[in-house]
Write a protein that holds these residues in place. Sequence first.
Motif, PDB file in Angstrom:
ATOM      1  N   PRO A 140       0.823  -1.212   0.000  1.00 16.76           N
ATOM      2  CA  PRO A 140       0.000   0.000   0.000  1.00 16.76           C
ATOM      3  C   PRO A 140       0.854   1.258   0.000  1.00 16.76           C
ATOM      4  O   PRO A 140       2.063   1.196   0.271  1.00 16.76           O
ATOM      5  CB  PRO A 140      -0.773  -0.118   1.312  1.00 16.76           C
ATOM      6  CG  PRO A 140       0.219  -0.806   2.226  1.00 16.76           C
ATOM      7  CD  PRO A 140       0.943  -1.796   1.357  1.00 16.76           C
ATOM      8  N   LEU A 141       0.207   2.377  -0.292  1.00 19.04           N
ATOM      9  CA  LEU A 141       0.901   3.659  -0.266  1.00 19.04           C
ATOM     10  C   LEU A 141       1.449   3.911   1.128  1.00 19.04           C
ATOM     11  O   LEU A 141       0.716   3.869   2.111  1.00 19.04           O
ATOM     12  CB  LEU A 141      -0.057   4.777  -0.669  1.00 19.04           C
ATOM     13  CG  LEU A 141       0.529   6.194  -0.681  1.00 19.04           C
ATOM     14  CD1 LEU A 141       1.582   6.325  -1.777  1.00 19.04           C
ATOM     15  CD2 LEU A 141      -0.574   7.230  -0.873  1.00 19.04           C
ATOM     16  N   MET A 142       2.756   4.187   1.199  1.00 20.65           N
ATOM     17  CA  MET A 142       3.401   4.439   2.489  1.00 20.65           C
ATOM     18  C   MET A 142       4.448   5.526   2.342  1.00 20.65           C
ATOM     19  O   MET A 142       5.125   5.608   1.309  1.00 20.65           O
ATOM     20  CB  MET A 142       4.084   3.170   3.027  1.00 20.65           C
ATOM     21  CG  MET A 142       3.151   2.074   3.452  1.00 20.65           C
ATOM     22  SD  MET A 142       4.077   0.641   4.104  1.00 20.65           S
ATOM     23  CE  MET A 142       4.941   1.410   5.483  1.00 20.65           C
ATOM     24  N   GLU A 143       4.601   6.348   3.364  1.00 18.52           N
ATOM     25  CA  GLU A 143       5.711   7.289   3.435  1.00 18.52           C
ATOM     26  C   GLU A 143       6.943   6.520   3.891  1.00 18.52           C
ATOM     27  O   GLU A 143       6.902   5.820   4.890  1.00 18.52           O
ATOM     28  CB  GLU A 143       5.397   8.404   4.433  1.00 18.52           C
ATOM     29  CG  GLU A 143       4.155   9.199   4.095  1.00 18.52           C
ATOM     30  CD  GLU A 143       3.723  10.098   5.240  1.00 18.52           C
ATOM     31  OE1 GLU A 143       4.201   9.849   6.381  1.00 18.52           O
ATOM     32  OE2 GLU A 143       2.928  11.014   5.018  1.00 18.52           O
ATOM     33  N   THR A 144       8.034   6.661   3.149  1.00 16.68           N
ATOM     34  CA  THR A 144       9.259   5.979   3.546  1.00 16.68           C
ATOM     35  C   THR A 144      10.340   6.968   3.973  1.00 16.68           C
ATOM     36  O   THR A 144      11.499   6.592   4.132  1.00 16.68           O
ATOM     37  CB  THR A 144       9.780   5.091   2.402  1.00 16.68           C
ATOM     38  OG1 THR A 144       9.959   5.892   1.227  1.00 16.68           O
ATOM     39  CG2 THR A 144       8.799   3.973   2.112  1.00 16.68           C
ATOM     40  N   GLY A 145       9.955   8.201   4.140  1.00 23.14           N
ATOM     41  CA  GLY A 145      10.858   9.227   4.610  1.00 23.14           C
ATOM     42  C   GLY A 145      10.058  10.447   5.007  1.00 23.14           C
ATOM     43  O   GLY A 145       8.911  10.619   4.584  1.00 23.14           O
ATOM     44  N   PRO A 146      10.629  11.302   5.832  1.00 23.65           N
ATOM     45  CA  PRO A 146       9.918  12.491   6.283  1.00 23.65           C
ATOM     46  C   PRO A 146       9.868  13.571   5.205  1.00 23.65           C
ATOM     47  O   PRO A 146      10.718  13.603   4.297  1.00 23.65           O
ATOM     48  CB  PRO A 146      10.743  12.954   7.483  1.00 23.65           C
ATOM     49  CG  PRO A 146      12.136  12.515   7.135  1.00 23.65           C
ATOM     50  CD  PRO A 146      11.982  11.203   6.430  1.00 23.65           C
TER      51      PRO A 146
END
Length: 214
Positions: free
Chosen positions: A132-138
Motif C-alpha cells: 500500500p501507499l506508504m511514506e518511507t521518509g519524512p
Amino acid sequence: MAEAPRLLILETATAACSVALLVDGAVLAERHEVVGRGHAERLIPMIAELPGGGRADAILVDVGPGSFTGVRVGLAAARGLAIGWGVPVRGYSSLALIAAAAFAEDAQLDRLAVVLEGGHGEVFVQHFSADPLMETGPLASMLPQAALQGLDGRPAIGSGTRRLAALAEGLDLREALPRAADAVLLPADFAALAPRPLYGRAPDAKTLAERGLA
C-alpha cells in the motif's frame, strides 16, 4: 432512498487550481486549471461550476506543502464552506496525492520521490512506496543538489523535477501537478489530516495566531 454522501476536494497548493466532487468513491465532476497565482480568483467560480454548486457533505483540502498563498486560499475556502454548510473539513498532503496518482498510472513503480517547487531555491521532497501507499521518509525542504543525492535510484515526480534536471542527466524525472480528482486514490489515513497548513519549512510570513499574538 437517501442520496450517497458527496465529498468536495479542493486543490490549490501549487500552480494548479483544481476541484472535484466525489460520490461513493467515484468522481462525479471535476475542474482543473493551471493558473499560476490566480487561485483566489478562480477557486470559488470553479466550485460553483460543479453539480449542485459543489455542495457536499464533507470537504477535503490540500494543506501543503506548496505555495504559502495557495495553501491558505484553499484552507480559507474550505473552512468558510464548512461553516456555511455545517459539514466537516479534513486535509491531505500534496505530496501524497502526487505519489498516489503516479503509482496508479505506472504499475511498474514500487517507490518514488515526490519533488515540488519550494521557496528560496529549495524543493519539498518526500519518499513513498506503493502497495500500500506508504511514506518511507519524512517531508523535508532542501536544496536541489541534496534532493538529487537522496534519490538513490528512485524516479522523481512533481513540479520540482526541472530543478534536478538542471543538475544531472539520465534520471527518471516526471513533471506533475496535483489534481483534485486523484483524491479517490488516497487511503483513508492519508485523507484525515488536520485542516491547517503543512509548510515543510518555516513560513516567511505568519498570522497573528501563529505568532502567539491572537
